[in-house]
Design a protein around this motif. Structure first.
Motif, PDB file in Angstrom:
ATOM      1  N   GLU A  99      -6.087   0.621  -6.735  1.00 37.80           N
ATOM      2  CA  GLU A  99      -5.938  -0.356  -7.411  1.00 37.80           C
ATOM      3  C   GLU A  99      -4.979  -1.333  -7.249  1.00 37.80           C
ATOM      4  OE1 GLU A  99      -5.701  -0.820 -12.475  1.00 37.80           O
ATOM      5  OE2 GLU A  99      -5.070   1.213 -11.490  1.00 37.80           O
ATOM      6  N   TYR A 100      -3.994  -0.967  -6.598  1.00 36.79           N
ATOM      7  CA  TYR A 100      -2.686  -2.043  -6.141  1.00 36.79           C
ATOM      8  C   TYR A 100      -3.525  -2.775  -5.136  1.00 36.79           C
ATOM      9  CZ  TYR A 100       1.313  -3.195  -3.535  1.00 36.79           C
ATOM     10  OH  TYR A 100       2.155  -3.696  -2.726  1.00 36.79           O
ATOM     11  N   GLU A 101      -4.078  -1.949  -4.070  1.00 34.86           N
ATOM     12  CA  GLU A 101      -4.635  -2.980  -3.235  1.00 34.86           C
ATOM     13  C   GLU A 101      -5.559  -3.848  -3.478  1.00 34.86           C
ATOM     14  OE1 GLU A 101      -6.200  -0.084  -0.244  1.00 34.86           O
ATOM     15  OE2 GLU A 101      -3.948   0.322   0.532  1.00 34.86           O
ATOM     16  N   ALA A 102      -6.293  -3.773  -4.562  1.00 33.40           N
ATOM     17  CA  ALA A 102      -7.375  -4.841  -4.951  1.00 33.40           C
ATOM     18  C   ALA A 102      -6.520  -5.859  -5.685  1.00 33.40           C
ATOM     19  CB  ALA A 102      -8.133  -4.127  -5.899  1.00 33.40           C
ATOM     20  N   GLU A 103      -5.383  -5.481  -6.274  1.00 36.45           N
ATOM     21  CA  GLU A 103      -4.795  -6.651  -6.972  1.00 36.45           C
ATOM     22  C   GLU A 103      -3.984  -7.458  -5.801  1.00 36.45           C
ATOM     23  OE1 GLU A 103      -1.794  -5.240  -9.835  1.00 36.45           O
ATOM     24  OE2 GLU A 103      -3.511  -4.271 -10.997  1.00 36.45           O
ATOM     25  N   VAL A 104      -3.371  -6.811  -4.912  1.00 40.52           N
ATOM     26  CA  VAL A 104      -2.897  -7.758  -3.555  1.00 40.52           C
ATOM     27  C   VAL A 104      -3.975  -8.525  -3.179  1.00 40.52           C
ATOM     28  CG1 VAL A 104      -1.613  -7.496  -1.339  1.00 40.52           C
ATOM     29  CG2 VAL A 104      -1.014  -5.878  -3.101  1.00 40.52           C
ATOM     30  N   LYS A 105      -4.917  -8.043  -2.979  1.00 38.68           N
ATOM     31  CA  LYS A 105      -6.012  -8.913  -2.089  1.00 38.68           C
ATOM     32  C   LYS A 105      -6.353  -9.828  -3.228  1.00 38.68           C
ATOM     33  CE  LYS A 105      -9.283  -6.903   1.005  1.00 38.68           C
ATOM     34  NZ  LYS A 105      -9.357  -5.535   1.292  1.00 38.68           N
ATOM     35  N   ALA A 106      -6.474  -9.826  -4.211  1.00 34.34           N
ATOM     36  CA  ALA A 106      -6.616 -10.788  -5.313  1.00 34.34           C
ATOM     37  C   ALA A 106      -5.471 -11.875  -5.026  1.00 34.34           C
ATOM     38  CB  ALA A 106      -6.714 -10.401  -6.615  1.00 34.34           C
ATOM     39  N   ALA A 107      -4.171 -11.286  -5.005  1.00 35.75           N
ATOM     40  CA  ALA A 107      -3.099 -12.385  -4.910  1.00 35.75           C
ATOM     41  C   ALA A 107      -3.229 -13.150  -3.548  1.00 35.75           C
ATOM     42  CB  ALA A 107      -1.786 -11.652  -5.157  1.00 35.75           C
ATOM     43  N   GLU A 108      -3.463 -12.312  -2.625  1.00 35.95           N
ATOM     44  CA  GLU A 108      -3.672 -12.829  -1.212  1.00 35.95           C
ATOM     45  C   GLU A 108      -4.576 -14.188  -1.320  1.00 35.95           C
ATOM     46  OE1 GLU A 108      -4.248 -10.371   2.103  1.00 35.95           O
ATOM     47  OE2 GLU A 108      -2.695  -9.272   1.216  1.00 35.95           O
ATOM     48  N   ALA A 109      -6.019 -13.763  -1.681  1.00 38.78           N
ATOM     49  CA  ALA A 109      -6.849 -14.856  -2.007  1.00 38.78           C
ATOM     50  C   ALA A 109      -6.395 -16.158  -2.494  1.00 38.78           C
ATOM     51  CB  ALA A 109      -8.195 -14.346  -2.463  1.00 38.78           C
ATOM     52  N   LYS A 110      -5.559 -15.829  -3.554  1.00 37.42           N
ATOM     53  CA  LYS A 110      -5.164 -16.996  -4.283  1.00 37.42           C
ATOM     54  C   LYS A 110      -4.196 -17.918  -3.364  1.00 37.42           C
ATOM     55  CE  LYS A 110      -2.624 -17.672  -8.846  1.00 37.42           C
ATOM     56  NZ  LYS A 110      -1.921 -17.039  -9.635  1.00 37.42           N
ATOM     57  N   PHE A 111      -3.257 -17.156  -2.727  1.00 37.60           N
ATOM     58  CA  PHE A 111      -2.018 -17.856  -2.072  1.00 37.60           C
ATOM     59  C   PHE A 111      -2.483 -18.147  -0.603  1.00 37.60           C
ATOM     60  CE2 PHE A 111       0.642 -15.641  -5.403  1.00 37.60           C
ATOM     61  CZ  PHE A 111       0.975 -16.680  -6.040  1.00 37.60           C
ATOM     62  N   GLN A 112      -3.503 -17.628  -0.135  1.00 34.88           N
ATOM     63  CA  GLN A 112      -3.896 -17.878   1.247  1.00 34.88           C
ATOM     64  C   GLN A 112      -3.802 -19.258   1.459  1.00 34.88           C
ATOM     65  OE1 GLN A 112      -4.673 -14.866   3.208  1.00 34.88           O
ATOM     66  NE2 GLN A 112      -4.733 -16.474   4.930  1.00 34.88           N
ATOM     67  N   PRO A 113      -4.843 -20.169   0.849  1.00 32.93           N
ATOM     68  CA  PRO A 113      -4.744 -21.407   0.983  1.00 32.93           C
ATOM     69  C   PRO A 113      -3.697 -22.390   1.012  1.00 32.93           C
ATOM     70  CG  PRO A 113      -6.155 -20.676  -0.729  1.00 32.93           C
ATOM     71  CD  PRO A 113      -5.592 -19.730  -0.474  1.00 32.93           C
ATOM     72  N   VAL A 114      -2.472 -21.733  -0.087  1.00 30.58           N
ATOM     73  CA  VAL A 114      -1.436 -22.506  -0.079  1.00 30.58           C
ATOM     74  C   VAL A 114      -0.581 -22.109   0.987  1.00 30.58           C
ATOM     75  CG1 VAL A 114       0.705 -22.437  -1.545  1.00 30.58           C
ATOM     76  CG2 VAL A 114      -1.316 -22.016  -2.720  1.00 30.58           C
ATOM     77  N   TYR A 115      -0.500 -20.976   1.356  1.00 32.61           N
ATOM     78  CA  TYR A 115       0.220 -20.696   2.918  1.00 32.61           C
ATOM     79  C   TYR A 115      -0.260 -21.311   3.910  1.00 32.61           C
ATOM     80  CZ  TYR A 115       3.003 -16.728   0.577  1.00 32.61           C
ATOM     81  OH  TYR A 115       3.866 -16.169  -0.074  1.00 32.61           O
TER      82      TYR A 115
END
Ligand code: HEC
Ligand code: HEC
Length: 429
Positions: A99-115
């Motif tokens: 569950e934690y990893e899924a949340e991290v993945k979602a956050a990464e996907a959101k911030f990826q373009p910004v980074y």
């Protein structure tokens, strides 16, 4: 994954759990099969209280029993679907880690373009971007504030990152290298080599380099010892070497303290400040490179960033060039209540005089300060008179008064301890 260290326990616990549930079921069933036949009266027990309260042996109400069976069915269904029985993962395969990893993945996907956007920009551009600074600040609070302070101003042994004084360089590449790979400052313990007296002499010479109060005779004796033992790292003029992380000893910035005792301790016992490499600390953190980029930009933008790497002076040439380079500023310290220049203050001014004599276009700004004790009016007068006596020393050395500007500082109370506060700063404009 399970925390059990032996295969026996998960089975033992599973069996115990299932036996309890089934046992409870059997027990309930065995105790509640009897219903009252129509017209039958519940058995009267042999107890009475207060003469008229009686105890009847009625069967349990059906709705209540239904709830009880319901909890047992729920327990079995839960244990079949989710983890709970020993090592059995449950039919749904749910894990808290998943569950934690899924949340991290979602956050990464959101911030990826910004980074990614910031990764394409150079440090100076990123440093000027408010959004990047906000992210950088959060990263700094997470990874750096425990050592450098949440305001990045540092503490004893932990450098201030907001000033222009750098152990290892303040250009983007140097800052990034410091943060990514870490640094280890090695100041060897020289107490034994120098002896108690020798250490004290070198310490006084070090104090004289930044115009602090010192014993002139000791400093003179320490000068050659400095050249022999210290100049290789701190340079012959004491201005330090960023390649070694050897601090500049001629300025007012001290990593470990500028009192005689602190300097003696540094020389006698050595110092070994360690900046941990963040590439390693962050491990497999997502977007690691982008985070290091943003942290670099954040530190660069704190106020001390310098545009590009200073050309490292070749060591041999630097040893020959024992005379200090063009001074940007000199600080002269004064005794309590005095505006007269001491011999040390005159010596401190000499570098400015030499530079101004060699560069007839150079102009000099002078600002006087006082300490925090005494009346405001007298202090303001004192700060002015101190600045004037420095001006007079310059004109006496042949520098035209037109080239000298007396600048009243906005706040004339000097910072630092009182001995540091009573000063005049002269700088080349
Ligand atoms: C465990 C404590 C610790 C942590 C955490 C830490 N630092 Fe440091 N940092 C130090 C020490 C100690 C030094 C000085 C090393 C030396 O004395 O040679 C240093 C030096 C530096 C320097 C060099 C300053 C100069 O004058 O050249 C920079 C830049 C820096 N740190 C940035 C950071 C950033 C950014 C982070 C977070 C990502 C961070 N540090 C986390 C302890 C720490
Ligand atoms: C091998 C190189 C080396 C030599 C030799 C060396 N130093 Fe250092 N010195 C350093 C380094 C590196 C540091 C910074 C240590 C740290 O970051 O923890 C330092 C720190 C210091 C400091 C602390 C400065 C501050 O801001 O608090 C003083 C004072 C000092 N050295 C004086 C001396 C004197 C005096 C000698 C000779 C007797 C000497 N050093 C010899 C490398 C050297």
């Amino acid at each position: 994954m399970s925390d059990f260290t032996s295969g026996f326990w998960p089975i033992y616990i599973s069996v115990l759990t299932l036996v309890s549930i089934i046992g409870t079921w059997v027990f309930l069933k065995s105790q509640t099969t009897r219903k009252l036949a129509p017209g039958e009266k519940a058995e009267l027990m042999e107890h009475t209280w207060d003469g008229d309260l009686q105890d009847l042996n009625n069967p349990l109400p059906r709705w209540w029993l239904g709830l009880f069976y319901g909890t047992l069915i729920f327990a079995l269904a839960y244990l079949a679907l989710w983890p709970g029985l020993g090592n059995f993962a449950g039919a749904l395969g749910w894990t808290s880690k998943g569950e934690y990893e899924a949340e991290v993945k979602a956050a990464e996907a959101k911030f990826q373009p910004v980074y990614e956007g910031f990764m394409k920009q150079d440090i100076m551009t990123v440093a000027a971007n408010p959004e990047a600074r906000a992210i950088g600040k959060n990263l700094f609070l997470t990874y750096c504030s425990q050592c450098h302070g949440s305001d990045a101003a540092g503490a004893r042994g932990f450098p201030n990152l907001t000033d222009a004084d750098w152990l290892y360089g303040g250009d983007p590449d140097s800052i990034k290298a410091t943060i990514t790979d870490g640094r280890a400052g090695v100041m060897p313990a020289l107490g034994e080599a120098l002896g108690t007296q020798g250490t004290k002499e070198v310490a006084n010479y070090v104090l004289s380099l930044s115009g602090r109060q010192h014993d002139a005779a000791m400093a003179a004796a320490g000068k050659t010892k400095f050249a022999e033992n210290c100049a290789a790292c701190h340079m012959p003029d004491g201005t330090g070497m960023q390649a070694m992380g050897a601090p500049n000893l001629t300025d007012k910035v001290w990593l470990y303290g500028g009192s005689e005792a602190a300097v003696i301790e540094t020389i006698a016992k050595g110092r070994n400040g360690v900046m941990p490499g963040m590439a390693q600390t962050m491990g497999t953190t997502s977007n690691k490179d982008a985070k290091l980029h943003l942290l670099t930009a954040y530190v660069y933008g704190l106020g001390g960033g310098v545009a590009k790497a200073a050309e490292p002076a070749p060591a041999a040439a630097a040893v020959e060039a024992a005379a200090p380079a063009a001074p940007q500023a000199a600080t002269m310290y004064f005794d309590t209540g005095k505006a007269e220049m001491s011999a040390e203050a005159r010596a401190a001014l000499q570098s400015i005089i030499d530079f101004a004599t060699a560069n007839p276009d150079a102009r000099i700004a002078i600002s006087g300060f006082h300490d925090a004790t005494g009346s405001a009016a007298a202090n303001a007068e004192l700060a002015k008179n101190r600045a004037k006596s420095v001006r007079d020393a310059l004109t006496a050395a042949g520098i035209a008064e037109a080239r000298i500007e007396l600048r009243k500082p906005e706040v004339t109370t000097g910072g630092g301890d009182p001995a540091e506060a009573r000063r005049v700063e002269a700088s080349i404009m």
